[in-house]
Design an enzyme around this catalytic site. Sequence first.
Site, short mmCIF file in Angstrom:
data_model
loop_
_atom_site.label_atom_id
_atom_site.label_comp_id
_atom_site.label_asym_id
_atom_site.label_seq_id
_atom_site.Cartn_x
_atom_site.Cartn_y
_atom_site.Cartn_z
N HIS A 124 0.80 -1.23 0.00
CA HIS A 124 0.00 0.00 0.00
C HIS A 124 0.83 1.27 0.00
CE1 HIS A 124 -3.72 -2.37 1.68
NE2 HIS A 124 -3.48 -2.61 0.41
N CYS A 152 3.99 20.57 -7.06
CA CYS A 152 5.16 20.00 -7.72
C CYS A 152 6.07 21.10 -8.26
CB CYS A 152 4.66 19.11 -8.85
SG CYS A 152 5.95 18.46 -9.90
N CYS A 155 5.89 20.80 -12.46
CA CYS A 155 4.73 21.11 -13.30
C CYS A 155 3.64 21.85 -12.53
CB CYS A 155 4.18 19.81 -13.90
SG CYS A 155 3.22 18.84 -12.74
N ASN A 218 -4.02 -12.04 16.31
CA ASN A 218 -4.92 -10.89 16.39
C ASN A 218 -5.75 -11.04 17.67
OD1 ASN A 218 -7.03 -8.92 15.86
ND2 ASN A 218 -6.57 -9.11 13.68
N GLU A 220 -8.63 -9.88 18.10
CA GLU A 220 -10.05 -9.92 17.70
C GLU A 220 -10.27 -10.99 16.63
OE1 GLU A 220 -12.12 -7.86 19.24
OE2 GLU A 220 -10.58 -6.60 20.20
C1 BJW Z 1 -3.97 -6.06 16.54
C2 BJW Z 1 -3.44 -5.34 17.60
C3 BJW Z 1 -2.27 -5.85 18.19
C4 BJW Z 1 -5.18 -4.29 16.92
N1 BJW Z 1 -1.74 -6.96 17.72
N2 BJW Z 1 -3.42 -7.18 16.11
C5 BJW Z 1 -13.35 -7.30 -3.88
C6 BJW Z 1 -14.48 -7.36 -3.12
C7 BJW Z 1 -14.97 -6.22 -2.48
C8 BJW Z 1 -14.30 -4.99 -2.59
C9 BJW Z 1 -13.19 -4.94 -3.36
C10 BJW Z 1 -12.72 -6.07 -4.00
N3 BJW Z 1 -11.58 -5.75 -4.68
C11 BJW Z 1 -11.34 -4.44 -4.47
C12 BJW Z 1 -12.30 -3.92 -3.67
C13 BJW Z 1 -12.38 -2.51 -3.23
C14 BJW Z 1 -11.46 -2.20 -2.09
C15 BJW Z 1 -11.82 -3.03 -0.87
O1 BJW Z 1 -11.20 -4.02 -0.54
N4 BJW Z 1 -12.81 -2.62 -0.11
C16 BJW Z 1 -13.21 -3.32 1.11
C17 BJW Z 1 -13.35 -2.33 2.25
C18 BJW Z 1 -14.44 -4.13 0.84
N5 BJW Z 1 -10.08 -2.42 -2.46
C19 BJW Z 1 -9.43 -1.54 -3.19
O2 BJW Z 1 -9.97 -0.52 -3.59
C20 BJW Z 1 -7.97 -1.84 -3.53
N6 BJW Z 1 -7.73 -1.66 -4.92
C21 BJW Z 1 -8.06 -2.58 -5.83
O3 BJW Z 1 -8.42 -3.69 -5.52
O4 BJW Z 1 -7.95 -2.14 -7.13
C22 BJW Z 1 -8.67 -2.84 -8.14
C23 BJW Z 1 -10.17 -2.62 -7.91
C24 BJW Z 1 -10.66 -1.40 -7.53
C25 BJW Z 1 -12.04 -1.21 -7.30
C26 BJW Z 1 -12.91 -2.28 -7.43
C27 BJW Z 1 -12.41 -3.53 -7.81
C28 BJW Z 1 -11.02 -3.69 -8.06
C29 BJW Z 1 -7.07 -0.82 -2.85
C30 BJW Z 1 -7.05 -0.96 -1.38
C31 BJW Z 1 -6.13 0.11 -0.79
C32 BJW Z 1 -6.25 0.18 0.70
N7 BJW Z 1 -5.61 1.36 1.16
C33 BJW Z 1 -5.58 1.63 2.58
C34 BJW Z 1 -5.06 3.07 2.78
C35 BJW Z 1 -3.55 3.15 2.57
C36 BJW Z 1 -3.04 4.51 2.79
C37 BJW Z 1 -3.23 4.99 4.20
O5 BJW Z 1 -2.75 4.38 5.17
O6 BJW Z 1 -3.88 6.02 4.34
O7 BJW Z 1 -4.74 0.69 3.27
S1 BJW Z 1 -7.15 1.39 3.37
C38 BJW Z 1 -6.54 0.71 4.86
O8 BJW Z 1 -6.95 -0.67 4.99
C39 BJW Z 1 -5.02 0.69 4.70
C40 BJW Z 1 -4.68 -0.63 5.30
O9 BJW Z 1 -3.41 -1.06 4.81
C41 BJW Z 1 -5.81 -1.52 4.87
C42 BJW Z 1 -5.98 -2.75 5.68
O10 BJW Z 1 -6.30 -2.46 6.99
P1 BJW Z 1 -5.63 -3.29 8.18
O11 BJW Z 1 -4.16 -3.16 8.11
O12 BJW Z 1 -6.19 -4.64 8.17
O13 BJW Z 1 -6.08 -2.44 9.46
P2 BJW Z 1 -7.47 -2.46 10.25
O14 BJW Z 1 -7.50 -1.21 11.05
O15 BJW Z 1 -8.60 -2.76 9.38
O16 BJW Z 1 -7.33 -3.70 11.24
C43 BJW Z 1 -6.38 -3.73 12.29
C44 BJW Z 1 -6.44 -5.12 12.92
O17 BJW Z 1 -5.42 -5.19 13.89
C45 BJW Z 1 -7.76 -5.43 13.62
O18 BJW Z 1 -8.20 -6.72 13.22
C46 BJW Z 1 -7.38 -5.44 15.11
O19 BJW Z 1 -8.12 -6.39 15.86
C47 BJW Z 1 -5.95 -5.83 15.04
N8 BJW Z 1 -5.12 -5.40 16.17
N9 BJW Z 1 -4.27 -4.24 17.86
C48 BJW Z 1 -2.37 -7.62 16.70
N10 BJW Z 1 -1.69 -5.19 19.25
ZN ZN Z 2 4.48 17.38 -11.44
#
Ligand code: BJW
Ligand code: ZN
Length: 250
Positions: A124, A152, A155, A218, A220
């Site tokens: 990401h 930028c 540009c 995890n 949770e």
């Molecule tokens: C602990 C803890 C401790 C707490 N120890 N654990 C197929 C089906 C449905 C939807 C889609 C699909 N394909 C694509 C999509 C759309 C979308 C998507 O998935 N949406 C869902 C919400 C349904 N995906 C996309 O758009 C992706 N692009 C893509 O697929 O392109 C092609 C396409 C586009 C559109 C349609 C179809 C195809 C891109 C996804 C980009 C995600 N970007 C982000 C932001 C990054 C920049 C930033 O940081 O600002 O990435 S979103 C956010 O979520 C971030 C994270 O990396 C990502 C994952 O989250 P993560 O890391 O799991 O965090 P949390 O907060 O959710 O969970 C934390 C966990 O830790 C919890 O479980 C806690 O319990 C646990 N925890 N303390 C261990 N101490």
């Molecule tokens: Zn530029």
Amino acid sequence: MEWDEGGIHQGLIAKLRNSNHITVLTGAGISAESGVPTFRQAQSGLWAQYDPQQLATPQAFRRNPRLVWEWYSWRRELVNKAKPNPGHIALATMEQQVSRFTLITQNVDDLHRRAGSQNIIALHGDILKTRCIDCHTYTEDALQNENIPPRCFHCGGLLRPDVVWFGESLPTEALEAAFTAARECDLFLSIGTSTLVEPSASLPFIALQNDIPVVEINPEETPLSRSATYQLKGAAGKVLPELVRSVWQV
Ligand code: BJW
Ligand code: ZN
């Protein structure tokens, strides 16, 4: 299989010890103990009123670039202040114990690299990097620019953080390498991720489909928990160091 206070399951210890290739997927949970808020946990202070899922999109940036930029500035500051925690460090230690190790991370905070991990696939992007939305040039000194968002130097286009927003594609090579590592390992660990955001959320299921055991760490439940071969229900910063100690005595 649950994590119990009595220790780590002997079958898992043996599996880790005998693995030639371990693949790990991490999410925001592994950095929670470094003080970096997770994505789905309530944001603090000024940002509590905003939903990260509404801010991390190209649409939000088009609508209100200043708001989105300021959110990233706040988060960049948290990341700059943060230090790798025992969970990050245990993964760097694990890498030194096995012949092949692939660390796939969804995190943009660079803490795995700072902890000493080497073979990292960042799916990401990197919150500390900035690029132009028009000419795609990377800019180092964006932060000294007086405009918000800064512009930028080449540009005049708007600068944005070098991260992957909802609806955007993940870097192709990195994604392919991640899918290969999920298919070709002996053991897959999914740590601190809600397993909700695609395509990363598919990786542990790809491993399972290839008869590769999957360990979830995890506190949770997630959509993976029921299918995981081993579920270690606890904080990564506690569970991982204990796991590494039990298996390799380091
Ligand atoms: C602990 C803890 C401790 C707490 N120890 N654990 C197929 C089906 C449905 C939807 C889609 C699909 N394909 C694509 C999509 C759309 C979308 C998507 O998935 N949406 C869902 C919400 C349904 N995906 C996309 O758009 C992706 N692009 C893509 O697929 O392109 C092609 C396409 C586009 C559109 C349609 C179809 C195809 C891109 C996804 C980009 C995600 N970007 C982000 C932001 C990054 C920049 C930033 O940081 O600002 O990435 S979103 C956010 O979520 C971030 C994270 O990396 C990502 C994952 O989250 P993560 O890391 O799991 O965090 P949390 O907060 O959710 O969970 C934390 C966990 O830790 C919890 O479980 C806690 O319990 C646990 N925890 N303390 C261990 N101490
Ligand atoms: Zn530029």
